[in-house]
Scaffold this motif. Structure first.
Motif, PDB file in Angstrom:
ATOM      1  N   PRO B  15      56.160 -70.720   2.446  1.00 44.49           N
ATOM      2  CA  PRO B  15      55.143 -70.252   1.506  1.00 44.49           C
ATOM      3  C   PRO B  15      54.894 -71.187   0.328  1.00 44.49           C
ATOM      4  CG  PRO B  15      56.606 -68.456   2.102  1.00 44.49           C
ATOM      5  CD  PRO B  15      57.148 -69.677   2.765  1.00 44.49           C
ATOM      6  N   LYS B  16      55.956 -71.703  -0.270  1.00 44.58           N
ATOM      7  CA  LYS B  16      55.780 -72.546  -1.462  1.00 44.58           C
ATOM      8  C   LYS B  16      54.943 -73.773  -1.177  1.00 44.58           C
ATOM      9  CE  LYS B  16      59.143 -71.653  -4.975  1.00 44.58           C
ATOM     10  NZ  LYS B  16      60.147 -70.747  -4.342  1.00 44.58           N
ATOM     11  N   GLU B  17      55.104 -74.287   0.025  1.00 40.33           N
ATOM     12  CA  GLU B  17      54.393 -75.490   0.393  1.00 40.33           C
ATOM     13  C   GLU B  17      52.952 -75.168   0.794  1.00 40.33           C
ATOM     14  OE1 GLU B  17      56.105 -78.355   3.554  1.00 40.33           O
ATOM     15  OE2 GLU B  17      57.395 -78.132   1.774  1.00 40.33           O
ATOM     16  N   ARG B  18      52.830 -74.122   1.629  1.00 35.49           N
ATOM     17  CA  ARG B  18      51.520 -73.873   2.234  1.00 35.49           C
ATOM     18  C   ARG B  18      50.468 -73.423   1.229  1.00 35.49           C
ATOM     19  NH1 ARG B  18      54.219 -68.844   5.051  1.00 35.49           N
ATOM     20  NH2 ARG B  18      53.158 -67.098   4.045  1.00 35.49           N
ATOM     21  N   ILE B  19      50.901 -72.853   0.084  1.00 38.31           N
ATOM     22  CA  ILE B  19      49.861 -72.443  -0.866  1.00 38.31           C
ATOM     23  C   ILE B  19      49.256 -73.645  -1.573  1.00 38.31           C
ATOM     24  CG2 ILE B  19      50.716 -70.093  -1.249  1.00 38.31           C
ATOM     25  CD1 ILE B  19      51.778 -71.086  -3.972  1.00 38.31           C
ATOM     26  N   LYS B  20      49.768 -74.842  -1.248  1.00 36.23           N
ATOM     27  CA  LYS B  20      49.164 -76.041  -1.835  1.00 36.23           C
ATOM     28  C   LYS B  20      48.251 -76.753  -0.849  1.00 36.23           C
ATOM     29  CE  LYS B  20      53.289 -76.911  -4.523  1.00 36.23           C
ATOM     30  NZ  LYS B  20      54.480 -77.498  -3.920  1.00 36.23           N
ATOM     31  N   ASN B  21      48.101 -76.219   0.349  1.00 36.11           N
ATOM     32  CA  ASN B  21      47.211 -76.900   1.292  1.00 36.11           C
ATOM     33  C   ASN B  21      46.434 -75.892   2.144  1.00 36.11           C
ATOM     34  OD1 ASN B  21      48.591 -76.239   3.847  1.00 36.11           O
ATOM     35  ND2 ASN B  21      50.253 -77.489   3.026  1.00 36.11           N
ATOM     36  N   PHE B  22      45.495 -76.395   2.914  1.00 33.16           N
ATOM     37  CA  PHE B  22      44.676 -75.533   3.761  1.00 33.16           C
ATOM     38  C   PHE B  22      45.067 -75.657   5.230  1.00 33.16           C
ATOM     39  CE2 PHE B  22      42.256 -74.854   0.008  1.00 33.16           C
ATOM     40  CZ  PHE B  22      41.564 -73.670   0.215  1.00 33.16           C
ATOM     41  N   CYS B 293      40.593 -63.882   0.958  1.00 34.50           N
ATOM     42  CA  CYS B 293      40.141 -64.263  -0.384  1.00 34.50           C
ATOM     43  C   CYS B 293      41.337 -64.524  -1.292  1.00 34.50           C
ATOM     44  CB  CYS B 293      39.297 -63.145  -0.999  1.00 34.50           C
ATOM     45  SG  CYS B 293      37.666 -62.999  -0.289  1.00 34.50           S
ATOM     46  N   ALA B 294      42.291 -63.602  -1.280  1.00 32.36           N
ATOM     47  CA  ALA B 294      43.428 -63.711  -2.197  1.00 32.36           C
ATOM     48  C   ALA B 294      44.255 -64.946  -1.882  1.00 32.36           C
ATOM     49  CB  ALA B 294      44.288 -62.449  -2.094  1.00 32.36           C
ATOM     50  N   ARG B 295      44.445 -65.231  -0.601  1.00 29.22           N
ATOM     51  CA  ARG B 295      45.262 -66.381  -0.206  1.00 29.22           C
ATOM     52  C   ARG B 295      44.515 -67.686  -0.434  1.00 29.22           C
ATOM     53  NH1 ARG B 295      46.995 -65.453   5.692  1.00 29.22           N
ATOM     54  NH2 ARG B 295      48.502 -67.115   5.249  1.00 29.22           N
ATOM     55  N   THR B 296      43.204 -67.663  -0.223  1.00 28.23           N
ATOM     56  CA  THR B 296      42.408 -68.867  -0.488  1.00 28.23           C
ATOM     57  C   THR B 296      42.458 -69.210  -1.974  1.00 28.23           C
ATOM     58  OG1 THR B 296      40.934 -68.367   1.358  1.00 28.23           O
ATOM     59  CG2 THR B 296      40.076 -69.847  -0.324  1.00 28.23           C
ATOM     60  N   SER B 297      42.396 -68.182  -2.819  1.00 32.23           N
ATOM     61  CA  SER B 297      42.418 -68.409  -4.268  1.00 32.23           C
ATOM     62  C   SER B 297      43.680 -69.167  -4.682  1.00 32.23           C
ATOM     63  CB  SER B 297      42.371 -67.080  -5.019  1.00 32.23           C
ATOM     64  OG  SER B 297      41.198 -66.396  -4.678  1.00 32.23           O
ATOM     65  N   LEU B 298      44.821 -68.761  -4.108  1.00 32.96           N
ATOM     66  CA  LEU B 298      46.070 -69.456  -4.437  1.00 32.96           C
ATOM     67  C   LEU B 298      45.975 -70.932  -4.071  1.00 32.96           C
ATOM     68  CD1 LEU B 298      48.702 -66.867  -3.187  1.00 32.96           C
ATOM     69  CD2 LEU B 298      48.224 -67.478  -5.569  1.00 32.96           C
ATOM     70  N   ARG B 299      45.392 -71.189  -2.925  1.00 34.12           N
ATOM     71  CA  ARG B 299      45.277 -72.577  -2.464  1.00 34.12           C
ATOM     72  C   ARG B 299      44.313 -73.391  -3.309  1.00 34.12           C
ATOM     73  NH1 ARG B 299      47.200 -69.500   1.308  1.00 34.12           N
ATOM     74  NH2 ARG B 299      48.396 -70.320   3.059  1.00 34.12           N
ATOM     75  N   LEU B 300      43.392 -72.705  -3.985  1.00 31.62           N
ATOM     76  CA  LEU B 300      42.464 -73.422  -4.869  1.00 31.62           C
ATOM     77  C   LEU B 300      43.072 -73.595  -6.252  1.00 31.62           C
ATOM     78  CD1 LEU B 300      39.053 -71.733  -3.963  1.00 31.62           C
ATOM     79  CD2 LEU B 300      39.792 -74.016  -3.320  1.00 31.62           C
ATOM     80  N   GLY B 301      44.279 -73.106  -6.433  1.00 31.29           N
ATOM     81  CA  GLY B 301      44.973 -73.347  -7.695  1.00 31.29           C
ATOM     82  C   GLY B 301      45.094 -72.160  -8.638  1.00 31.29           C
ATOM     83  N   ALA B 302      44.749 -70.969  -8.170  1.00 24.38           N
ATOM     84  CA  ALA B 302      44.893 -69.802  -9.043  1.00 24.38           C
ATOM     85  C   ALA B 302      46.364 -69.581  -9.373  1.00 24.38           C
ATOM     86  CB  ALA B 302      44.325 -68.557  -8.368  1.00 24.38           C
ATOM     87  N   GLU B 303      46.647 -69.226 -10.637  1.00 22.75           N
ATOM     88  CA  GLU B 303      48.035 -68.956 -11.020  1.00 22.75           C
ATOM     89  C   GLU B 303      48.430 -67.541 -10.639  1.00 22.75           C
ATOM     90  OE1 GLU B 303      48.133 -70.027 -15.147  1.00 22.75           O
ATOM     91  OE2 GLU B 303      47.670 -72.121 -14.638  1.00 22.75           O
ATOM     92  N   LYS B 304      47.443 -66.644 -10.688  1.00 27.57           N
ATOM     93  CA  LYS B 304      47.708 -65.265 -10.304  1.00 27.57           C
ATOM     94  C   LYS B 304      46.597 -64.814  -9.382  1.00 27.57           C
ATOM     95  CE  LYS B 304      50.206 -62.946 -13.961  1.00 27.57           C
ATOM     96  NZ  LYS B 304      49.967 -62.369 -15.284  1.00 27.57           N
ATOM     97  N   SER B 305      46.971 -64.164  -8.302  1.00 29.27           N
ATOM     98  CA  SER B 305      45.974 -63.654  -7.378  1.00 29.27           C
ATOM     99  C   SER B 305      46.315 -62.198  -7.058  1.00 29.27           C
ATOM    100  CB  SER B 305      45.989 -64.523  -6.105  1.00 29.27           C
ATOM    101  OG  SER B 305      45.110 -64.001  -5.149  1.00 29.27           O
TER     102      SER B 305
END
Ligand SMILES: Cc1cc2nc3c(=O)[nH]c(=O)nc-3n(C[C@H](O)[C@H](O)[C@H](O)COP(=O)(O)OP(=O)(O)OC[C@H]3O[C@@H](n4cnc5c(N)ncnc54)[C@H](O)[C@@H]3O)c2cc1C
Ligand SMILES: Cc1cc2nc3c(=O)[nH]c(=O)nc-3n(C[C@H](O)[C@H](O)[C@H](O)COP(=O)(O)OP(=O)(O)OC[C@H]3O[C@@H](n4cnc5c(N)ncnc54)[C@H](O)[C@@H]3O)c2cc1C
Ligand code: SF4
Ligand code: SF4
Ligand code: FES
Lengths: 275, 461
Positions: B15-22, B293-305
């Motif tokens: 999880p920690k890694e994947r929220i930084k990529n698509f 939507c919520a998971r995409t937001s994290l990947r776009l750099g949202a701090e809280k989703s």
């Protein structure tokens, strides 16, 4: 792919292009628009159908270079091809014989006004056209519009051509002169349409405006183009782009059109042009 | 030998890694694991799992082949029923379908049918799909409107029967929701494209930029084609209808996901289309669309989703896997919470959402317990972006433009089981007929309609 068959430079930042798109040309009507995409990485942008030729199978668009996509489009030439070109979108203008109509075009709004002027004239109306722009350089299509107008008034903010002042001043004058105006079309910058609508509301004079919110798909799927009309949410791409100007929430439209200002700048800078 | 009670693990990006990529989250089984998982299958004579599959795949059949290491045969069995297995193997809500009927549930977890289907589809694609056999042309022509899973499946099946098929798509890319809705990290677009290529190899022609009803009408298509299939989906976003919904910062899920997926805004400015989300994002709804939507937001750099949903976790309609993935990635679930209004600053920029706490009352028409507001429980939450993912309605364009076509009360096109409408040469299926449903149901509908169209064309000689 959709080939550019003709290109005309109307002014430094306004260009005309005739594009081969037979299916769109077959159906196009005044008041409708298309969505195009230049290349694989391109944005989908809406442009009004300024003219169409069903026999040649072409659509004419006139656009002002305001950002990355329109500037890039401006560099393209006859023989170049656009990747996507979809339409006609939106609801056509309601053309009938109203009697006396006033058609107001501001800046780049003059382009979409042109086919409406022409169709209104053909339908037997007495057409009074008012064209306005910041300065002479930004005026366009005067001859073409004059051909289908019974009266033509021109004004510029700086007085470089026609009377100095706004299109709304000219309209006010017409009203004061006691012209029996049945309906007004106003197409241009949001602020211009708002001012015109505010003026005609006082006289209960029906006013059609053509809205230009930011769009993505143009098919009613994303809701990005939503506008508030008489308190109800409408999608400009399918319910519009024309609406009753007295019912439109122009402030919300201005606000929503600023949604990506920062990103648009970034995109332009990267492309090497200043916004 | 006792059967293993749990599915073999499918490795995933942490999880920690994947929220930084698509990039795609699960990696899929390797051959050895696939064979081991396939060997868990009991090869039940009565095949209960098959009843749960809307496209009638011979599940024990293909799993048996995997167990014996005959992957090509397994692929053949799947492909005979399902033209898009790499898609369904990834996004099917199998827990409620095939796997929900598996005998192994009595002792533990079902066979990983979805995972195995995905394994075979990927194996076949990587190996290079065999070009399909050419079939003799019947001389009949069918127009398919919409290139979502319903349209693509119908087109593929008609082509396999020798009919000439043209697909008309309004957008510039094929796949419908598979392309513009479901994110890259869940369904890589290269896979959608590969599946579409396969269908093209069957002889199907796909035309883009054609908005049927605008560019050309269904009636005009029928002057040239012998029949038409409508698969235009449920793309019309629903709104919360609360104050402030038009503020700068409120998107429909469709706009947000289309910008990110189809227009590739996650690669802006390399791609021209922008998207902007700020630091705190709230997604309203709890279906697959909301999780995306919520998971995409994290990947776009949202701090809280946040996921904000008015019912409780048992009612969340998303697939179990999506909810689990969202939780692992740090999406914050605010359940039994309903938005009341959006609040903006003096420039009209979204700043906060006011919500009210809910409790569950008696079951409503949908059989789920009705959420009821708790008085005086309002709270405001600071947010920069709101994503409204509370559902979609059928696209109104075709229903509005085809004369005399029978329309249901939700604006859907009315059809029988096999996709026949009240007009003999017009068929329909997928979300446009059922309202927003699932990929596999859309594919099943496309399949049955292809059969009905074939029958209709033959009856016309
Ligand atoms: C239905 C419709 C018809 C249109 N017809 C025409 C036309 O005939 N001729 C023409 O020149 N333009 C027309 N527009 C506007 C045109 O679509 C935009 O100018 C274009 O999308 C800008 O893209 P860009 O990448 O060049 O600029 P961007 O980088 O996206 O934006 C640059 C600047 O333009 C402003 N802008 C962005 N989008 C719009 C918009 N939709 N409307 C107004 N300003 C905008 C931005 O706020 C920014 O200041 C129309 C818009 C709509 C919705
Ligand atoms: C974000 C998201 C996530 C989802 N996740 C899942 C999931 O995990 N699992 C699952 O099973 N389901 C999921 N779904 C639902 C599933 O995607 C849909 O049920 C399915 O795609 C419906 O298929 P369809 O072919 O009926 O329509 P669509 O996929 O909607 O395709 C319709 C196509 O028709 C085109 N079209 C529309 N109007 C016209 C016209 N007038 N002329 C020409 N073309 C037109 C559209 O552009 C589109 O390409 C999800 C949906 C969304 C939005
Ligand atoms: S298509 Fe869906 S329901 Fe059918 S076997 Fe595959 S995962 Fe199961
Ligand atoms: S029900 Fe489960 S165990 Fe039985 S055949 Fe189907 S997949 Fe195998
Ligand atoms: S542009 Fe997407 S709904 Fe109008």
């Amino acid at each position: 792919m959709y080939e550019i068959l003709e290109k005309k430079v109307m002014s430094e930042i306004v260009k005309l292009m005739e594009i081969k798109a037979p299916l769109v040309a077959k159906k196009a009507k005044a008041g409708q628009f298309i969505i195009l995409r230049i290349d694989e990485r391109g944005e989908r942008i809406p442009l009004t159908i300024a003219d169409y030729d069903r026999k040649k199978g072409t659509i004419t668009v006139i656009f002002m270079e305001v950002g990355k996509t329109t500037k890039q489009l401006g560099t393209m030439n006859v023989g170049d091809k656009l990747l996507n070109f979809a339409g006609p979108l939106g609801v056509a203008s309601e053309i009938e014989n109203y009697g006396t109509v006033v058609c107001i075009g501001g800046g780049v709004g003059i382009a979409p006004l042109y086919p409406i002027v022409r169709e209104l004239k053909k339908a037997g109306n007495y057409v009074i056209s008012i064209l306005g722009a910041r300065n002479e350089k930004l005026l366009m299509l005067e001859k073409e519009i004059e051909e289908y107008s019974d009266e033509l008034h021109i004004c510029t903010d700086d007085g470089s051509k026609g009377t100095k002042g706004f299109v709304s001043n000219v309209l006010q004058q017409l009203i004061d002169d006691g012209k029996k105006i049945k309906i007004v079309w106003a197409i241009g910058p949001v602020i211009m349409m708002k001012v015109v609508a505010d003026l005609t509301r006082k006289y209960n004079l029906k006013t059609i405006v053509s809205l230009n919110p930011i769009m993505v798909d143009g098919t009613g799927m994303c809701g990005g183009c939503r506008v508030s009309v008489s308190g109800e949410t409408k999608f400009a791409c399918v319910d519009g782009p024309e609406f009753d100007g007295h019912l439109v929430d122009f402030n919300n439209l201005m606000l929503r059109n600023r949604r990506f200002t920062h990103e648009e700048e970034e995109s332009c800078n990267l492309y090497g042009v200043k916004l | 030998m006792a059967v293993r009670k749990t599915k073999y693990e499918m490795p995933e990006q942490p999880p920690k890694e994947r929220i930084k990529n698509f990039k795609e989250v699960p990696y899929g089984y390797d051959k050895e694991t696939a064979i081991k998982e396939a060997k868990r299958c009991l090869q039940c004579k009565n095949k209960p799992c098959m009843e749960g599959c809307p496209v009638e795949i011979d599940i024990p059949g293909f799993i048996g082949c995997i167990a014996e290491g005959d992957f090509d045969k397994a692929a053949e069995i799947i492909k005979s029923k399902n033209s898009l297995p790499a898609v369904s193997g990834r996004v099917c809500p199998y827990e409620g379908q095939c796997e929900g009927k598996c005998t192994l549930l009595k002792i533990g977890e079902p066979v990983g049918i979805g995972r195995l289907e995905r394994f075979i589809a990927d194996y076949e694609r990587e190996k290079g799909v065999k070009p399909p056999k050419k079939v003799k042309s019947t001389g009949k022509k069918v127009a398919v409107v919409g290139s979502g899973p319903a349209g693509l499946t119908c087109a593929g099946d008609l082509a396999k029967r020798g009919h000439g098929v043209t697909v008309f798509e309004a957008l510039h890319a094929p796949g419908g929701v598979l392309m513009y809705g479901i994110p890259e990290f869940r369904l890589p677009k290269a896979i959608v494209n590969a599946e579409v290529d396969y269908i093209k190899k069957l002889g199907v022609d796909v035309k883009y930029d054609v908005i049927v009803g605008k560019t050309i009408t269904v009636e005009e298509l029928l002057e040239e084609y012998d029949a038409a299939f409508i698969g235009t989906g449920a793309g019309l976003p629903r709104w919360l209808r609360i104050p402030g919904e038009n503020l700068d910062g409120v998107y429909s899920a469709n706009e947000f996901l289309t910008r990110v997926n189809m227009m590739k805004a996650y690669r802006f400015p390399e791609y021209d289309t922008p998207v902007k989300i700020g630091k705190i994002v709230a997604t309203f709804g709890a279906g697959n669309v909301a999780m995306d939507c919520a998971r995409t937001s994290l990947r776009l750099g949202a701090e809280k989703s946040y996921i904000i949903y008015r019912r409780s976790d048992v009612e969340m309609p998303a697939r179990d896997e999506e909810i689990e993935h969202a939780r692992e990635e740090g999406v914050i679930f605010k359940l039994l919470t309903n938005p009341v209004k959006f609040i903006g600053d003096d420039k009209g920029l979204l700043k906060e959402v006011e919500c009210i706490k809910m409790k569950l009352g008696e079951p409503d028409d949908s059989g789920r317990r009705r959420p009821i507001p708790i008085p005086d429980s309002e709270e405001t939450i600071k947010i920069d972006t709101a994503l409204v993912a509370i559902g979609q309605s059928p696209n109104p364009l075709i229903p509005q433009t085809v004369k005399n076509l029978k329309i249901g009360k939700w604006g859907n096109i009315e059809t029988d089981e096999d996709g026949r409408t009240n007009i003999p040469n017009i068929f329909a299926g997928g979300d446009i007929a059922t309202g927003a449903a699932t990929v596999i149901l859309a594919m099943g509908a496309g399949k049955r309609a292809a059969r009905a169209i074939d029958k209709y064309l033959k009856s016309k000689k």
